[in-house]
Design an enzyme around this catalytic site. Structure first.
Site, PDB file in Angstrom:
ATOM      1  N   LYS A  76       0.819  -1.222   0.000  1.00 13.85           N
ATOM      2  CA  LYS A  76       0.000   0.000   0.000  1.00 13.85           C
ATOM      3  C   LYS A  76       0.850   1.267   0.000  1.00 13.85           C
ATOM      4  O   LYS A  76       0.494   2.254  -0.643  1.00 13.85           O
ATOM      5  CB  LYS A  76      -0.969  -0.018   1.190  1.00 13.85           C
ATOM      6  CG  LYS A  76      -2.018  -1.120   1.068  1.00 13.85           C
ATOM      7  CD  LYS A  76      -3.011  -1.099   2.225  1.00 13.85           C
ATOM      8  CE  LYS A  76      -4.042  -2.213   2.067  1.00 13.85           C
ATOM      9  NZ  LYS A  76      -5.103  -2.152   3.088  1.00 13.85           N
ATOM     10  N   ASP A 112     -10.378   2.056   2.578  1.00 16.70           N
ATOM     11  CA  ASP A 112     -10.532   1.290   3.826  1.00 16.70           C
ATOM     12  C   ASP A 112     -11.371   2.039   4.869  1.00 16.70           C
ATOM     13  O   ASP A 112     -12.300   1.471   5.457  1.00 16.70           O
ATOM     14  CB  ASP A 112      -9.158   0.964   4.426  1.00 16.70           C
ATOM     15  CG  ASP A 112      -8.495  -0.229   3.757  1.00 16.70           C
ATOM     16  OD1 ASP A 112      -9.217  -1.085   3.208  1.00 16.70           O
ATOM     17  OD2 ASP A 112      -7.254  -0.310   3.797  1.00 16.70           O
TER      18      ASP A 112
END
Ligand code: NAP
Length: 275
Positions: A76, A112
């Protein structure tokens, strides 16, 4: 004739996930179920990409015309450094979990935190004006902390072993964020476990939910098992609980919406998690 459930054709569009390892990811099942439900001639595949190869993988996205890319551990941060442009969430978090193309540009986003807040909304829980406590200060915690503040939380207290990481994470909530300890539970409306405690065979309870007020909600990002030791303990105290599957589904749903422009079929995606 090509379409969902048939062999791919020259018109089939491709999306996928990069990670290392990635073969146990539930994302292909979740996204492909959505394509079937929507009647889209798309396929979503898992790409194992070793550390160091993220820039090459993103060059591949560009060259191959891949429509959308999910990014999972440990890539990420590397993806955030390698895309052309970042959304406000991805820039604040320094982490990208979703990439889409805008013409020649690759745009990195992070779904997220928004996915977590969506999962609360699906259970009728609104963090606006609420006093929240988040356990953990890792990637998932940081996304949740920022999203709770953006959703209007009155306070976001971060409890974490490593004090330095706790401060960095709490700062993501702006003036509403602070570092705290277990004494914060007595005044909390929402407790979120964003540590891996309770995952798999780990029988440990992330924190004793006993001091929480009777109206409090307890959420766990851990989704394997669905009923984590913390959620079991919270229910034994008569508290409402929200499991981690909802965040898994809703962060994927936000990606699907960004890539296809279509409303995500949440029920079909949720049904695909267990395969
Ligand atoms: P991470 O970046 O490795 O961060 C883990 C955090 O948990 C750190 O703050 C760490 O504390 C803390 N921690 C680890 N072990 C602990 C222990 N035994 N006791 C107390 N604190 C502990 O991990 P992550 O990516 O944020 O993921 C955290 C959890 O969220 C994982 O279980 C993951 O599966 C889950 N998750 C779920 C979803 C979903 O869609 N439901 C999405 C993302 C993540 P220190 O800083 O002190 O080391």
């Amino acid at each position: 004739m090509s379409g969902p459930g048939t062999d791919p054709s020259g018109e089939t569009r491709i999306a996928g996930v990069i990670g290392w390892p990635v073969r146990h990811s539930r994302s292909p099942a979740i996204h492909n179920a959505a394509y079937r439900a929507l009647g889209l001639d798309w396929r979503y595949v898992a790409f194992p990409v070793p550390p160091g190869a993220v820039p090459a993988a993103l060059a591949g996205v560009r060259a191959l015309g891949i429509e959308g890319l999910s990014v999972t551990m440990p890539h990420k941060g590397a993806a955030a450094a390698a895309v052309d442009r970042l959304s406000a969430d991805a820039a604040a978090l320094g982490a990208v979990n979703s990439v889409h193309r805008d013409g020649e540009l690759l745009i990195g986003d992070n779904t997220d935190g928004g996915g977590f807040v969506d999962s609360l909304a699906a259970e009728g829980v609104d963090p606006a004006g609420r006093r929240c406590v988040v356990l953990g200060a890792g990637g998932a915690a940081r996304a949740v902390i920022r999203a709770l503040a953006l959703a209007g939380a009155a306070e976001v207290v971060v409890i974490n072993r490593d004090a330095r990481r706790a401060s960095i994470a709490a700062a993501l909530a702006g003036p509403e964020g602070r570092v705290g300890d277990a004494t914060a539970l007595a005044g909390a409306d929402l407790l979120v476990n964003a540590t891996p405690v309770g995952m798999g065979d780990d029988a440990a309870v992330a924190i004793d939910p006993g001091p929480l007020p009777a109206h409090a909600v307890v959420a766990d990002l851990v989704y394997h098992p669905r009923q984590t030791p913390l959620l079991v303990a919270a229910e034994a105290c008569g508290l409402r609980t929200v499991g981690g599957i909802g965040m898994l589904v809703h962060q994927a749903a936000r990606q699907l919406e960004a890539w296809t422009g279509l409303a995500p079929p949440i029920d079909a995606m949720a049904a695909a998690v267990d395969g």
